[in-house]
Design a protein around this motif. Structure first.
Motif, PDB file in Angstrom:
ATOM      1  N   ALA A 172     -23.530  15.209  34.230  1.00 17.94           N
ATOM      2  CA  ALA A 172     -22.355  14.347  34.416  1.00 17.94           C
ATOM      3  C   ALA A 172     -22.002  13.564  33.143  1.00 17.94           C
ATOM      4  O   ALA A 172     -20.903  13.026  33.038  1.00 17.94           O
ATOM      5  N   THR A 211      -5.465  10.162  38.339  1.00 19.17           N
ATOM      6  CA  THR A 211      -5.893  10.521  36.986  1.00 19.17           C
ATOM      7  C   THR A 211      -6.186  12.022  36.933  1.00 19.17           C
ATOM      8  O   THR A 211      -5.798  12.710  36.001  1.00 19.17           O
ATOM      9  N   PHE A 218     -18.615  16.832  39.858  1.00 19.02           N
ATOM     10  CA  PHE A 218     -18.746  15.590  40.636  1.00 19.02           C
ATOM     11  C   PHE A 218     -20.216  15.296  40.868  1.00 19.02           C
ATOM     12  O   PHE A 218     -20.966  16.156  41.321  1.00 19.02           O
ATOM     13  N   ALA A 252      -8.550   7.267  40.686  1.00 19.92           N
ATOM     14  CA  ALA A 252      -9.326   8.469  40.379  1.00 19.92           C
ATOM     15  C   ALA A 252      -8.525   9.729  40.703  1.00 19.92           C
ATOM     16  O   ALA A 252      -8.440  10.659  39.894  1.00 19.92           O
ATOM     17  N   LEU A 310     -11.762  14.053  46.355  1.00 16.70           N
ATOM     18  CA  LEU A 310     -11.394  14.473  44.998  1.00 16.70           C
ATOM     19  C   LEU A 310     -11.464  15.998  44.808  1.00 16.70           C
ATOM     20  O   LEU A 310     -11.012  16.505  43.785  1.00 16.70           O
ATOM     21  N   ALA A 340     -15.478  15.180  34.754  1.00 15.17           N
ATOM     22  CA  ALA A 340     -15.071  14.959  36.146  1.00 15.17           C
ATOM     23  C   ALA A 340     -13.739  15.640  36.412  1.00 15.17           C
ATOM     24  O   ALA A 340     -13.572  16.342  37.415  1.00 15.17           O
ATOM     25  N   ASN A 341     -12.802  15.453  35.502  1.00 16.01           N
ATOM     26  CA  ASN A 341     -11.480  16.042  35.716  1.00 16.01           C
ATOM     27  C   ASN A 341     -11.497  17.564  35.594  1.00 16.01           C
ATOM     28  O   ASN A 341     -10.613  18.238  36.116  1.00 16.01           O
ATOM     29  N   SER A 397     -16.326  14.102  27.367  1.00 15.56           N
ATOM     30  CA  SER A 397     -16.704  12.776  27.871  1.00 15.56           C
ATOM     31  C   SER A 397     -16.926  12.881  29.386  1.00 15.56           C
ATOM     32  O   SER A 397     -16.460  13.828  30.012  1.00 15.56           O
ATOM     33  N   PRO A 398     -17.618  11.883  29.987  1.00 13.68           N
ATOM     34  CA  PRO A 398     -17.868  11.959  31.429  1.00 13.68           C
ATOM     35  C   PRO A 398     -16.594  12.117  32.253  1.00 13.68           C
ATOM     36  O   PRO A 398     -16.576  12.876  33.234  1.00 13.68           O
ATOM     37  N   ASP A 399     -15.507  11.436  31.843  1.00 13.94           N
ATOM     38  CA  ASP A 399     -14.272  11.531  32.616  1.00 13.94           C
ATOM     39  C   ASP A 399     -13.621  12.910  32.463  1.00 13.94           C
ATOM     40  O   ASP A 399     -13.052  13.441  33.416  1.00 13.94           O
TER      41      ASP A 399
END
Lengths: 206, 247
Positions: free
Chosen positions: B50, B107, B83, B104, B164, B78-79, B73-75
């Protein structure tokens, strides 16, 4: 956004009105069973606020949010004097510092020997978003009465890495995550008029 | 191309190596379980996938849908569809759960070039998913993970996952702190998400969770490496004998 000065409000008898902070020095006296709440957004220069709780049952609450960036140096001083017994005060200060900015906070609670049964609290917390930013927080508790309740606390540090990671792990980028956490840090502290300026500042500088 | 491919991963905190040459390949639609004793590096592995900043990768690679995950990057991870359901979800005082989920979701939609949801569409989606997992309106009004019991936190993690719709779900000890009823609710929530395009990595100490969520592959992790892989019978063997043979 253009920073022109500090912003203040005072609530007295449940009426909120603007407070002119241009001079940087203000003093108030609070009467019997009266309550005042002062809110300031400290953006530049020095700010000294002194409150005298003159009569029994007088209460005050001093609240300040300071936001610092670039190389700004600021001084904040809160001074509360419990002239009479059974008076109470609270000081709540929250700060966010970026870049090479610095802050010097001195919070005084003075309770003379005949002012028994007073309550005085002070709490200061600041978030440092840069290794070069610094804060000095000095509590000055001058307590001569022996039957009072007083407390003070201060915490200064970076944002919680795990909280940032949690938000990022849900897809929110670091900048936005930082803003969310800072907004939460200052939540429910200031009247809306000041909160709007805080939001503007965060959108521009954080 | 494998869905997730970890090759010769060496990683740890500072100088302390925790993952010591780990290899793992997960195909699309598969459910893998990693079992192992305390301190074997299971949670570290999930945090590294993650992107937790406390861990350093010294060597090796992680490819996710062919992309170099370690460069994101972590985000961004995620995107892209990763998860992590946390073992200990972080409390965020002052951050409202509903607003957090809206941020969330929008984004992610923006990242994927989809249209952001307005308040009405968002609430509709929120309510539908929440009801299935027994998440009340009151829980959504609270600050993220603040004042939740251990079971409620795990339900909220599962709910976020359902909400998500990630492609790759890492479940870090989802069963810890859950009573039988809550375990059932959480497992049902996860099972309905099993689809041909989605993969899972479950991390657990106990075989118990695997009775509710049947894995395709079971791995045993000891001292930062996967020492044995097999099917469900491996988990049953462990339940009986413990990890002694692999230490």
């Amino acid at each position: 956004m253009k920073i022109t000065g500090n912003i203040g409000f005072i609530r007295k008898n449940n009426v909120l009105s603007p407070l002119d902070l241009t001079g940087g020095e203000l003093s108030f006296s609070v009467d019997q069973d009266e309550t005042i709440q002062i809110y300031c957004l400290h953006l530049i220069g020095s700010l000294n606020i002194k409150v005298q709780l003159q009569k029994e049952g007088a209460r005050c609450s001093l609240n300040c949010v300071y936001l610092s960036h670039q190389k700004t140096r600021k001084n904040l001083s809160f001074e509360v004097i419990h002239d009479e017994k059974q008076t109470s005060s609270e000081q709540i200060v929250r700060g966010i510092l970026l870049d090479q900015s610095s802050m010097n906070f001195v919070g005084t609670i003075r309770i003379p020997s005949n002012s028994q049964k007073c309550v005085g609290t002070q709490n200061h917390r600041a978030v440092l978003l840069s290794d070069e930013a610094s804060v000095s927080a000095i509590p000055e508790l001058e307590i001569y009465a022996d039957d009072v309740q007083c407390s003070h606390g201060s915490a200064v540090g970076p944002l919680d890495e795990n909280a940032l990671f949690y938000l990022q792990s849900r897809g929110i980028d670091k900048k936005h995550a930082t803003q969310i956490l800072l907004k939460a840090f200052l939540t429910d502290l200031m009247p809306n008029e000041i909160q709007t300026v805080i939001d503007e500042w965060m959108a521009e500088y954080v | 191309m494998a869905f997730l491919e970890i090759k010769n991963l060496h990683a740890g905190i500072g100088e302390k190596e925790i993952i010591k040459g780990l290899n793992l390949t997960i195909e699309k639609g598969e459910v893998h379980a990693i079992m192992g004793p305390n301190g074997s590096g299971k949670s570290t592995l999930s945090n590294i996938i993650a992107g937790h900043p406390a861990y350093t990768v010294y060597e090796g690679s992680i490819l996710f849908k062919g992309k170099d995950l370690l460069s994101l990057s972590p985000d961004e991870r995620a995107n892209s569809g990763v998860f992590l359901a946390f073992q200990y979800p972080t409390e965020l005082p002052g951050v409202g759960t509903a607003l957090f989920l809206k941020t969330a979701l929008n984004t992610k939609r923006k990242f994927l070039g989809e249209k952001e949801l307005d308040a009405v569409q968002f609430m509709k989606r929120l309510k539908t998913r929440a009801t299935a997992l027994g998440i009340t309106d009151e829980m959504l009004k609270r600050s993220v993970n603040v004042g939740f019991s251990g079971g409620e936190k795990k339900k909220i993690e599962t709910f976020q996952m359902a909400f998500l719709e990630p492609d790759f779900c890492i479940l870090d000890e989802m069963d810890s702190g859950l009573d039988i009823d809550a375990l059932k609710v959480v497992s049902d929530g996860i099972n309905v998400m099993r689809e041909p395009h989605r993969s899972f990595l479950m991390i657990t100490h106990y075989q118990r969770l695997l009775n509710y969520i049947r894995p395709d592959v079971v791995h045993i992790m000891v001292d930062g490496r996967i020492v044995r892989s097999g099917d469900m019978s491996l988990a049953l063997y462990l339940e009986e004998k413990g990890y002694e043979d692999y230490r």
